[in-house]
Design a protein around this motif. Structure first.
Motif, PDB file in Angstrom:
ATOM      1  N   THR A  22       0.778  -1.200   0.001  1.00  0.00           N
ATOM      2  CA  THR A  22       0.022   0.193  -0.100  1.00  0.00           C
ATOM      3  C   THR A  22       0.849   1.334  -0.184  1.00  0.00           C
ATOM      4  O   THR A  22       1.889   1.256   0.862  1.00  0.00           O
ATOM      5  N   ASP A  23       0.696   2.348  -0.852  1.00  0.00           N
ATOM      6  CA  ASP A  23       1.097   3.467  -1.057  1.00  0.00           C
ATOM      7  C   ASP A  23       2.800   3.140  -1.200  1.00  0.00           C
ATOM      8  O   ASP A  23       3.661   3.943  -0.457  1.00  0.00           O
ATOM      9  N   ASP A  24       3.194   2.154  -2.159  1.00  0.00           N
ATOM     10  CA  ASP A  24       4.614   1.898  -2.172  1.00  0.00           C
ATOM     11  C   ASP A  24       4.789   1.057  -3.459  1.00  0.00           C
ATOM     12  O   ASP A  24       3.754   0.709  -4.109  1.00  0.00           O
ATOM     13  N   THR A  25       5.875   1.020  -4.011  1.00  0.00           N
ATOM     14  CA  THR A  25       5.980   0.418  -5.202  1.00  0.00           C
ATOM     15  C   THR A  25       6.012  -0.935  -5.084  1.00  0.00           C
ATOM     16  O   THR A  25       6.802  -1.692  -4.111  1.00  0.00           O
ATOM     17  N   THR A  26       5.288  -1.660  -5.872  1.00  0.00           N
ATOM     18  CA  THR A  26       5.108  -3.148  -6.126  1.00  0.00           C
ATOM     19  C   THR A  26       5.956  -3.553  -7.162  1.00  0.00           C
ATOM     20  O   THR A  26       5.645  -3.039  -8.214  1.00  0.00           O
ATOM     21  N   ARG A  27       7.280  -4.353  -6.887  1.00  0.00           N
ATOM     22  CA  ARG A  27       7.910  -4.607  -8.128  1.00  0.00           C
ATOM     23  C   ARG A  27       7.166  -5.880  -8.828  1.00  0.00           C
ATOM     24  O   ARG A  27       6.991  -7.162  -8.127  1.00  0.00           O
ATOM     25  N   VAL A  28       6.881  -5.768 -10.214  1.00  0.00           N
ATOM     26  CA  VAL A  28       6.309  -6.972 -11.079  1.00  0.00           C
ATOM     27  C   VAL A  28       7.696  -7.838 -11.526  1.00  0.00           C
ATOM     28  O   VAL A  28       8.482  -7.517 -12.085  1.00  0.00           O
ATOM     29  N   LYS A  29       7.678  -9.131 -11.231  1.00  0.00           N
ATOM     30  CA  LYS A  29       8.814 -10.022 -11.477  1.00  0.00           C
ATOM     31  C   LYS A  29       8.636 -10.723 -12.801  1.00  0.00           C
ATOM     32  O   LYS A  29       9.460 -10.995 -13.435  1.00  0.00           O
ATOM     33  N   LYS A  30       7.395 -11.167 -13.294  1.00  0.00           N
ATOM     34  CA  LYS A  30       6.969 -11.507 -14.397  1.00  0.00           C
ATOM     35  C   LYS A  30       5.870 -11.200 -14.990  1.00  0.00           C
ATOM     36  O   LYS A  30       4.826 -10.852 -14.312  1.00  0.00           O
ATOM     37  N   ILE A  31       5.720 -10.960 -16.154  1.00  0.00           N
ATOM     38  CA  ILE A  31       4.469 -10.826 -16.862  1.00  0.00           C
ATOM     39  C   ILE A  31       3.986 -11.997 -17.935  1.00  0.00           C
ATOM     40  O   ILE A  31       4.886 -12.451 -18.663  1.00  0.00           O
ATOM     41  N   LYS A  32       2.918 -12.355 -17.727  1.00  0.00           N
ATOM     42  CA  LYS A  32       2.402 -13.582 -18.723  1.00  0.00           C
ATOM     43  C   LYS A  32       1.166 -13.295 -19.266  1.00  0.00           C
ATOM     44  O   LYS A  32       0.199 -12.846 -18.490  1.00  0.00           O
ATOM     45  N   ASP A  33       1.068 -13.417 -20.468  1.00  0.00           N
ATOM     46  CA  ASP A  33      -0.290 -13.175 -21.174  1.00  0.00           C
ATOM     47  C   ASP A  33      -0.884 -14.470 -21.676  1.00  0.00           C
ATOM     48  O   ASP A  33      -0.372 -15.298 -22.328  1.00  0.00           O
ATOM     49  N   TYR A  34      -2.340 -14.480 -21.660  1.00  0.00           N
ATOM     50  CA  TYR A  34      -2.959 -15.777 -22.261  1.00  0.00           C
ATOM     51  C   TYR A  34      -4.168 -15.181 -22.952  1.00  0.00           C
ATOM     52  O   TYR A  34      -4.938 -14.243 -22.547  1.00  0.00           O
ATOM     53  N   PRO A  35      -4.360 -16.222 -24.070  1.00  0.00           N
ATOM     54  CA  PRO A  35      -5.638 -15.734 -24.984  1.00  0.00           C
ATOM     55  C   PRO A  35      -6.820 -16.294 -23.912  1.00  0.00           C
ATOM     56  O   PRO A  35      -6.669 -17.503 -23.544  1.00  0.00           O
ATOM     57  N   ALA A  36      -8.080 -15.518 -23.870  1.00  0.00           N
ATOM     58  CA  ALA A  36      -8.920 -15.976 -22.981  1.00  0.00           C
ATOM     59  C   ALA A  36     -10.456 -15.693 -23.578  1.00  0.00           C
ATOM     60  O   ALA A  36     -10.523 -15.146 -24.501  1.00  0.00           O
ATOM     61  N   GLY A  37     -11.502 -16.312 -22.436  1.00  0.00           N
ATOM     62  CA  GLY A  37     -12.548 -16.348 -22.958  1.00  0.00           C
ATOM     63  C   GLY A  37     -13.070 -17.736 -23.075  1.00  0.00           C
ATOM     64  O   GLY A  37     -12.083 -18.743 -23.378  1.00  0.00           O
ATOM     65  N   LYS A  38     -14.212 -18.134 -22.508  1.00  0.00           N
ATOM     66  CA  LYS A  38     -14.501 -19.549 -22.152  1.00  0.00           C
ATOM     67  C   LYS A  38     -14.417 -20.282 -23.431  1.00  0.00           C
ATOM     68  O   LYS A  38     -13.963 -21.443 -23.396  1.00  0.00           O
ATOM     69  N   GLY A  39     -14.850 -19.854 -24.674  1.00  0.00           N
ATOM     70  CA  GLY A  39     -15.133 -20.368 -25.860  1.00  0.00           C
ATOM     71  C   GLY A  39     -13.630 -20.820 -26.362  1.00  0.00           C
ATOM     72  O   GLY A  39     -13.401 -21.927 -26.900  1.00  0.00           O
ATOM     73  N   ILE A  40     -12.868 -19.650 -26.466  1.00  0.00           N
ATOM     74  CA  ILE A  40     -11.701 -19.991 -26.801  1.00  0.00           C
ATOM     75  C   ILE A  40     -10.683 -20.933 -25.918  1.00  0.00           C
ATOM     76  O   ILE A  40      -9.976 -21.712 -26.388  1.00  0.00           O
ATOM     77  N   ASP A  41     -11.027 -20.834 -24.394  1.00  0.00           N
ATOM     78  CA  ASP A  41     -10.225 -21.794 -23.467  1.00  0.00           C
ATOM     79  C   ASP A  41     -11.001 -23.264 -23.802  1.00  0.00           C
ATOM     80  O   ASP A  41      -9.905 -24.254 -23.910  1.00  0.00           O
ATOM     81  N   VAL A  42     -12.060 -23.399 -24.216  1.00  0.00           N
ATOM     82  CA  VAL A  42     -12.494 -24.864 -24.695  1.00  0.00           C
ATOM     83  C   VAL A  42     -11.763 -25.157 -25.985  1.00  0.00           C
ATOM     84  O   VAL A  42     -11.157 -26.358 -26.108  1.00  0.00           O
ATOM     85  N   SER A  43     -11.462 -24.499 -27.010  1.00  0.00           N
ATOM     86  CA  SER A  43     -10.765 -24.749 -28.175  1.00  0.00           C
ATOM     87  C   SER A  43      -9.289 -25.126 -27.899  1.00  0.00           C
ATOM     88  O   SER A  43      -8.753 -25.843 -28.369  1.00  0.00           O
ATOM     89  N   ARG A  44      -8.654 -24.544 -26.853  1.00  0.00           N
ATOM     90  CA  ARG A  44      -7.352 -24.572 -26.633  1.00  0.00           C
ATOM     91  C   ARG A  44      -7.419 -25.818 -25.744  1.00  0.00           C
ATOM     92  O   ARG A  44      -6.178 -26.558 -26.119  1.00  0.00           O
ATOM     93  N   ALA A  45      -8.137 -26.160 -24.880  1.00  0.00           N
ATOM     94  CA  ALA A  45      -8.134 -27.428 -24.197  1.00  0.00           C
ATOM     95  C   ALA A  45      -8.439 -28.830 -25.307  1.00  0.00           C
ATOM     96  O   ALA A  45      -7.601 -29.455 -25.076  1.00  0.00           O
TER      97      ALA A  45
END
Length: 311
Positions: A22-45
């Motif tokens: 709170t009220d301080d810098t939070t360092r991000v260690k890693k960023i990861k993106d995913y395509p999402a949305g329930k139908g898209i996830d069904v197709s990915r699986a």
């Protein structure tokens, strides 16, 4: 052929941090993106389980292009209805033991793009195809749109699986999809009553009431840590959950549905397909983010899945 429809897709961006400050810098260690949305996830699986499907979705802007690139990389076949506005991005802040999900509202879809979706369905869907419709609707699109799509697909003699919540489910179910896949809370909301989640007879009773009322054929009911049920007029099955280390429950229901749909499409019976669904749903929770199930984990867990016949 299996098709999935996602009307409100998103790009899920995971920011991994040690601890939010709170009220301080939070360092991000890693960023990861995913395509999402329930139908898209069904197709990915489905792709992860060596199946084939076509993901149909509205996509726009840089986020839309990034989703397309990631789907290309995963080998997922898709058809994008391109829109002028930016596809939404959700932000997930992931601490070691806690997760904070910031869900952003999607763009409004103009009528011309909704009509284009219909034209895409007319072009692609054939008799006896399987269509999975799942997820939320974009702002300004009423639940009647789901009902209209389901009615259209049923007139084409397609098999329709429907996975939605709230009014979307209540309205869409009136168009008689072949199967719905609610979780316990969605099941209770469509019934407008609270149900004992460990009383299998009561769950089966109310499931059969929905089947009779709306003319659906099957219900796939996921119960979280209490397992899952399959309900139809012919049979009712229960599978307890497997004791696995949980990393993220996001997408477990989509993995569950993907495996069931794929195995039914391949000609497996209900019990075998339900077994694969439970193995895939459990396999999904041991992966981080929205990585869904991994085939090797599914194969490893198959022997641990127990199926009990309620009737």
């Amino acid at each position: 052929m299996i098709f999935t429809i996602t009307l409100n897709p998103c790009l899920d961006r995971y920011l991994y941090v040690d601890k939010l400050k709170t009220d301080d810098t939070t360092r991000v260690k890693k960023i990861k993106d995913y395509p999402a949305g329930k139908g898209i996830d069904v197709s990915r699986a489905i792709k992860e389980l060596d199946g084939k499907s076509v993901a149909i979705s509205f996509l726009g802007g840089e986020n839309g292009r990034k989703i397309e690139e990631m789907l290309d990389k995963e080998g997922v076949i898709y058809t994008a209805v391109r829109i002028t506005k930016e596809t939404r991005m959700n932000i997930i802040l992931q601490e070691q033991n806690f997760q904070y999900r910031l869900s952003v509202q999607g763009p409004k879809i103009p009528k011309t793009d909704l009509n284009q979706l219909y034209e895409t369905l007319k072009l692609l869907i054939r008799e006896n195809d399987t269509v999975v419709i799942s997820g939320s609707l974009p702002p300004g699109v009423t639940p009647n749109f789901y009902a209209e799509i389901i009615s259209y697909l049923k007139r084409k003699n397609a098999k329709v699986y429907f996975d939605a919540d709230g009014e979307n489910l209540k309205v869409g179910i009136e168009s008689h999809p072949d199967c719905i896949k609610p979780n316990l809370y969605e099941f209770q909301r469509v019934l407008d009553k609270k149900i004992n989640e460990i009383d299998q007879d009561e769950l089966a009773k109310y499931g059969l009431e929905l089947i009779d009322k709306y003319g659906i054929k099957e219900i796939l009911l996921t119960l979280g840590s209490n397992g899952a049920m399959f309900i139809s007029k012919e049979s009712c099955l229960y599978s307890p959950s497997i004791d696995v280390p949980v990393q993220s429950a996001v997408g477990s229901g989509d993995s569950f549905l993907a495996a069931y749909v794929l195995k039914r499409e391949e000609g497996a019976n209900v019990e075998e397909s339900f077994k694969w669904a439970n193995a895939s749903g459990n396999a999904s929770v041991i992966t981080p983010g929205t990585e869904l199930c991994r085939k090797n984990d599914v194969l490893r867990l198959l022997d641990e899945v127990k199926i009990e016949k309620i009737f």
